[in-house]
Design a protein around this motif. Sequence first.
Motif, PDB file in Angstrom:
ATOM      1  N   LYS A 288       0.834  -1.209   0.000  1.00 45.66           N
ATOM      2  CA  LYS A 288       0.000   0.000   0.000  1.00 45.66           C
ATOM      3  C   LYS A 288       0.865   1.254   0.000  1.00 45.66           C
ATOM      4  N   ARG A 289       1.918   1.250   0.799  1.00 45.84           N
ATOM      5  CA  ARG A 289       2.818   2.415   0.841  1.00 45.84           C
ATOM      6  C   ARG A 289       3.502   2.624  -0.508  1.00 45.84           C
TER       7      ARG A 289
ATOM      8  N   GLN B 131       3.932   5.716  -5.490  1.00 47.61           N
ATOM      9  CA  GLN B 131       4.018   5.711  -6.948  1.00 47.61           C
ATOM     10  C   GLN B 131       2.765   6.300  -7.608  1.00 47.61           C
ATOM     11  N   GLY B 132       1.735   6.519  -6.839  1.00 48.35           N
ATOM     12  CA  GLY B 132       0.493   7.023  -7.411  1.00 48.35           C
ATOM     13  C   GLY B 132      -0.324   5.936  -8.081  1.00 48.35           C
TER      14      GLY B 132
ATOM     15  N   GLU C 231      -5.379   2.068  -9.712  1.00 48.17           N
ATOM     16  CA  GLU C 231      -6.101   0.831  -9.435  1.00 48.17           C
ATOM     17  C   GLU C 231      -7.530   1.118  -8.977  1.00 48.17           C
ATOM     18  N   ASP C 232      -7.707   2.165  -8.149  1.00 50.54           N
ATOM     19  CA  ASP C 232      -9.046   2.531  -7.699  1.00 50.54           C
ATOM     20  C   ASP C 232      -9.914   2.926  -8.891  1.00 50.54           C
ATOM     21  N   ASP C 233      -9.321   3.663  -9.838  1.00 52.00           N
ATOM     22  CA  ASP C 233     -10.057   4.076 -11.042  1.00 52.00           C
ATOM     23  C   ASP C 233     -10.432   2.867 -11.882  1.00 52.00           C
TER      24      ASP C 233
END
Length: 196
Positions: free
Chosen positions: A178-179, A184-185, A190-192
Amino acid sequence: MATPRKEKPAETPGYWPTTKMAELFELTARRIQQLTQDGVLKTHDTPAGRRYNVGEATKDYIKYLRTQLDRKASAQNDKLETDKLQAEVDIKSAKARVAELQLAELEGTMHRAEDVEAITTDLVFNIRSMLMAMPGRLAVDTAELASPAETSARIQEEVNEILLSLSQYHYDPEEYKKRVKDRQGWAMIEDDEQAE
């Protein structure tokens, strides 16, 4: 009877000896001889002996210099091309290494020092908050105890609870992933993608 004197043969116009050719080309006589042995310059039989045809020798020497210059230029070009190819190999190797490191980081098999430091800092603050809360939790309990042995046992109990809590701490690779994604943005990407 006197022996007849030999007359020095006349020089043939356009034909020079080694020393004059050396002066013309600004070389040593030895270098002119070496060029002759190497087949660059040719001598001719004249009444005065072996001589160089000035025009022919000049053309041959210029041709030789051009050949040497072309060889040097070709060698320099080859070196430049080799250096360029080596630089490209180095760049591609470096890019591949960076990609390997990024993959290892995403897989959780390698962690950046800053991520380890952040997770460790979180753990230290967690321990700190447990230790800072201990006096408040123990104040009431220990005030009601009758003996120092009971007080010591109660404090030991609280310390053991904190140590048990710490012993149950486990490495969470998902936290590291997660970090990495956040840094890295990639989390937003991934959420999109999941939203679509």
